[in-house]
Design a protein around this motif. Structure first.
Motif, PDB file in Angstrom:
ATOM      1  N   GLN A 134     -13.201   6.645 -48.886  1.00  0.00           N
ATOM      2  CA  GLN A 134     -12.927   6.586 -47.448  1.00  0.00           C
ATOM      3  C   GLN A 134     -13.899   7.457 -46.661  1.00  0.00           C
ATOM      4  O   GLN A 134     -14.300   7.084 -45.558  1.00  0.00           O
ATOM      5  CB  GLN A 134     -11.485   7.000 -47.160  1.00  0.00           C
ATOM      6  CG  GLN A 134     -10.463   5.973 -47.614  1.00  0.00           C
ATOM      7  CD  GLN A 134     -10.705   4.622 -47.003  1.00  0.00           C
ATOM      8  OE1 GLN A 134     -11.144   3.696 -47.669  1.00  0.00           O
ATOM      9  NE2 GLN A 134     -10.446   4.498 -45.718  1.00  0.00           N
ATOM     10  N   ALA A 143     -16.906   5.474 -46.278  1.00  0.00           N
ATOM     11  CA  ALA A 143     -16.695   4.387 -45.321  1.00  0.00           C
ATOM     12  C   ALA A 143     -16.653   4.909 -43.884  1.00  0.00           C
ATOM     13  O   ALA A 143     -17.051   4.211 -42.945  1.00  0.00           O
ATOM     14  CB  ALA A 143     -15.407   3.644 -45.642  1.00  0.00           C
ATOM     15  N   ILE A 144     -16.178   6.141 -43.699  1.00  0.00           N
ATOM     16  CA  ILE A 144     -16.095   6.736 -42.367  1.00  0.00           C
ATOM     17  C   ILE A 144     -17.482   6.842 -41.738  1.00  0.00           C
ATOM     18  O   ILE A 144     -17.648   6.678 -40.527  1.00  0.00           O
ATOM     19  CB  ILE A 144     -15.397   8.116 -42.451  1.00  0.00           C
ATOM     20  CG1 ILE A 144     -13.884   7.905 -42.550  1.00  0.00           C
ATOM     21  CG2 ILE A 144     -15.746   9.005 -41.272  1.00  0.00           C
ATOM     22  CD1 ILE A 144     -13.102   9.168 -42.803  1.00  0.00           C
ATOM     23  N   LYS A 170     -19.779   4.804 -41.761  1.00  0.00           N
ATOM     24  CA  LYS A 170     -20.214   3.519 -41.211  1.00  0.00           C
ATOM     25  C   LYS A 170     -19.364   3.059 -40.026  1.00  0.00           C
ATOM     26  O   LYS A 170     -19.685   2.067 -39.389  1.00  0.00           O
ATOM     27  CB  LYS A 170     -20.179   2.462 -42.309  1.00  0.00           C
ATOM     28  CG  LYS A 170     -21.135   2.785 -43.444  1.00  0.00           C
ATOM     29  CD  LYS A 170     -20.975   1.834 -44.585  1.00  0.00           C
ATOM     30  CE  LYS A 170     -21.863   2.282 -45.730  1.00  0.00           C
ATOM     31  NZ  LYS A 170     -21.499   1.709 -46.991  1.00  0.00           N
ATOM     32  N   MET A 171     -18.249   3.761 -39.768  1.00  0.00           N
ATOM     33  CA  MET A 171     -17.375   3.368 -38.659  1.00  0.00           C
ATOM     34  C   MET A 171     -18.058   3.669 -37.332  1.00  0.00           C
ATOM     35  O   MET A 171     -18.716   4.689 -37.172  1.00  0.00           O
ATOM     36  CB  MET A 171     -16.046   4.111 -38.730  1.00  0.00           C
ATOM     37  CG  MET A 171     -15.157   3.667 -39.834  1.00  0.00           C
ATOM     38  SD  MET A 171     -13.607   4.601 -39.732  1.00  0.00           S
ATOM     39  CE  MET A 171     -12.682   3.794 -41.004  1.00  0.00           C
ATOM     40  N   ALA A 172     -17.872   2.781 -36.363  1.00  0.00           N
ATOM     41  CA  ALA A 172     -18.508   2.944 -35.058  1.00  0.00           C
ATOM     42  C   ALA A 172     -17.638   3.758 -34.101  1.00  0.00           C
ATOM     43  O   ALA A 172     -18.152   4.489 -33.263  1.00  0.00           O
ATOM     44  CB  ALA A 172     -18.801   1.569 -34.455  1.00  0.00           C
ATOM     45  N   ASP A 173     -16.341   3.646 -34.232  1.00  0.00           N
ATOM     46  CA  ASP A 173     -15.406   4.248 -33.283  1.00  0.00           C
ATOM     47  C   ASP A 173     -14.891   5.590 -33.801  1.00  0.00           C
ATOM     48  O   ASP A 173     -14.351   5.684 -34.894  1.00  0.00           O
ATOM     49  CB  ASP A 173     -14.244   3.276 -33.064  1.00  0.00           C
ATOM     50  CG  ASP A 173     -13.275   3.752 -32.008  1.00  0.00           C
ATOM     51  OD1 ASP A 173     -13.656   4.606 -31.196  1.00  0.00           O
ATOM     52  OD2 ASP A 173     -12.130   3.268 -32.019  1.00  0.00           O
ATOM     53  N   GLU A 174     -15.047   6.645 -32.990  1.00  0.00           N
ATOM     54  CA  GLU A 174     -14.604   7.975 -33.395  1.00  0.00           C
ATOM     55  C   GLU A 174     -13.079   8.057 -33.488  1.00  0.00           C
ATOM     56  O   GLU A 174     -12.534   8.764 -34.339  1.00  0.00           O
ATOM     57  CB  GLU A 174     -15.117   9.024 -32.408  1.00  0.00           C
ATOM     58  CG  GLU A 174     -14.895  10.441 -32.881  1.00  0.00           C
ATOM     59  CD  GLU A 174     -15.561  11.457 -31.984  1.00  0.00           C
ATOM     60  OE1 GLU A 174     -14.847  12.346 -31.497  1.00  0.00           O
ATOM     61  OE2 GLU A 174     -16.782  11.351 -31.779  1.00  0.00           O
ATOM     62  N   ALA A 178     -11.135   5.685 -34.512  1.00  0.00           N
ATOM     63  CA  ALA A 178     -10.783   5.093 -35.802  1.00  0.00           C
ATOM     64  C   ALA A 178     -11.047   6.079 -36.928  1.00  0.00           C
ATOM     65  O   ALA A 178     -10.278   6.157 -37.896  1.00  0.00           O
ATOM     66  CB  ALA A 178     -11.576   3.809 -36.030  1.00  0.00           C
ATOM     67  N   VAL A 179     -12.108   6.866 -36.796  1.00  0.00           N
ATOM     68  CA  VAL A 179     -12.420   7.891 -37.795  1.00  0.00           C
ATOM     69  C   VAL A 179     -11.297   8.910 -37.844  1.00  0.00           C
ATOM     70  O   VAL A 179     -10.812   9.286 -38.915  1.00  0.00           O
ATOM     71  CB  VAL A 179     -13.770   8.572 -37.477  1.00  0.00           C
ATOM     72  CG1 VAL A 179     -13.984   9.799 -38.344  1.00  0.00           C
ATOM     73  CG2 VAL A 179     -14.915   7.592 -37.652  1.00  0.00           C
ATOM     74  N   GLU A 194      -8.235   7.477 -39.530  1.00  0.00           N
ATOM     75  CA  GLU A 194      -8.432   7.385 -40.981  1.00  0.00           C
ATOM     76  C   GLU A 194      -8.269   8.756 -41.632  1.00  0.00           C
ATOM     77  O   GLU A 194      -7.633   8.880 -42.681  1.00  0.00           O
ATOM     78  CB  GLU A 194      -9.805   6.799 -41.288  1.00  0.00           C
ATOM     79  CG  GLU A 194     -10.018   6.473 -42.732  1.00  0.00           C
ATOM     80  CD  GLU A 194      -9.066   5.414 -43.254  1.00  0.00           C
ATOM     81  OE1 GLU A 194      -8.617   5.553 -44.413  1.00  0.00           O
ATOM     82  OE2 GLU A 194      -8.739   4.475 -42.523  1.00  0.00           O
ATOM     83  N   ARG A 218     -20.400  13.963 -38.870  1.00  0.00           N
ATOM     84  CA  ARG A 218     -20.735  12.542 -38.712  1.00  0.00           C
ATOM     85  C   ARG A 218     -21.587  12.339 -37.462  1.00  0.00           C
ATOM     86  O   ARG A 218     -22.563  11.596 -37.468  1.00  0.00           O
ATOM     87  CB  ARG A 218     -19.439  11.741 -38.629  1.00  0.00           C
ATOM     88  CG  ARG A 218     -19.618  10.266 -38.463  1.00  0.00           C
ATOM     89  CD  ARG A 218     -18.252   9.582 -38.400  1.00  0.00           C
ATOM     90  NE  ARG A 218     -18.387   8.249 -37.914  1.00  0.00           N
ATOM     91  CZ  ARG A 218     -18.415   7.910 -36.630  1.00  0.00           C
ATOM     92  NH1 ARG A 218     -18.314   8.829 -35.711  1.00  0.00           N
ATOM     93  NH2 ARG A 218     -18.538   6.656 -36.264  1.00  0.00           N
TER      94      ARG A 218
END
Length: 133
Positions: A76, A79-80, A82-86, A88-89, A92, A127
């Protein structure tokens, strides 16, 4: 249902005749895997082959809960990145922290966890700095 084998015909010739008839009708054309080598043909006999295939096919984890959690956290965190939205990070990380707290409080089998609650702000800041590069 196929017809019964005639008494005067040998079993082998009767089966061969049915195979030839099916071939001429195209019953064996375009079968899945045609022309491909058989899987595991050269492998040594393993009495637990079916268990290993089941584990692979169903993606069953055989790890103790603490190790499974550590593996999940590593995946995870990768994967974090690659996430665009903070937001969503942060969601998670909050979900991971809840799982870490649960496993730390309840695991009685296998090794104990070495994971502590993740620092959400530190992960987000790291990040952010990596994304600026």
């Amino acid at each position: 249902m196929t017809e019964r084998k005639p008494l005067a015909t040998s079993f082998e010739s009767w089966v061969e005749a049915q195979i030839r008839a099916a071939q001429s009708q195209g019953a064996f054309d375009n079968l899945p895997g045609a022309g491909q080598p058989l899987a595991n043909l050269g492998d040594e006999h393993d009495p637990l082959w079916w268990v290993k295939q089941l584990i692979r096919r169903e993606q069953i984890s055989m790890l103790p809960p603490a190790l499974e959690l550590q593996r999940r956290v590593e995946k995870q965190l990768a994967a974090i990145e690659k996430m665009a939205d903070e937001a969503a990070v942060r969601r998670e990380i909050a979900a991971l922290n809840a799982d870490i707290a649960k496993v730390n409080a309840t695991v009685v089998e296998g090794p104990s966890t070495r994971l502590g609650v993740l620092d959400e702000d530190q992960i987000v800041a790291g990040r952010r700095s990596r994304r600026r590069r």
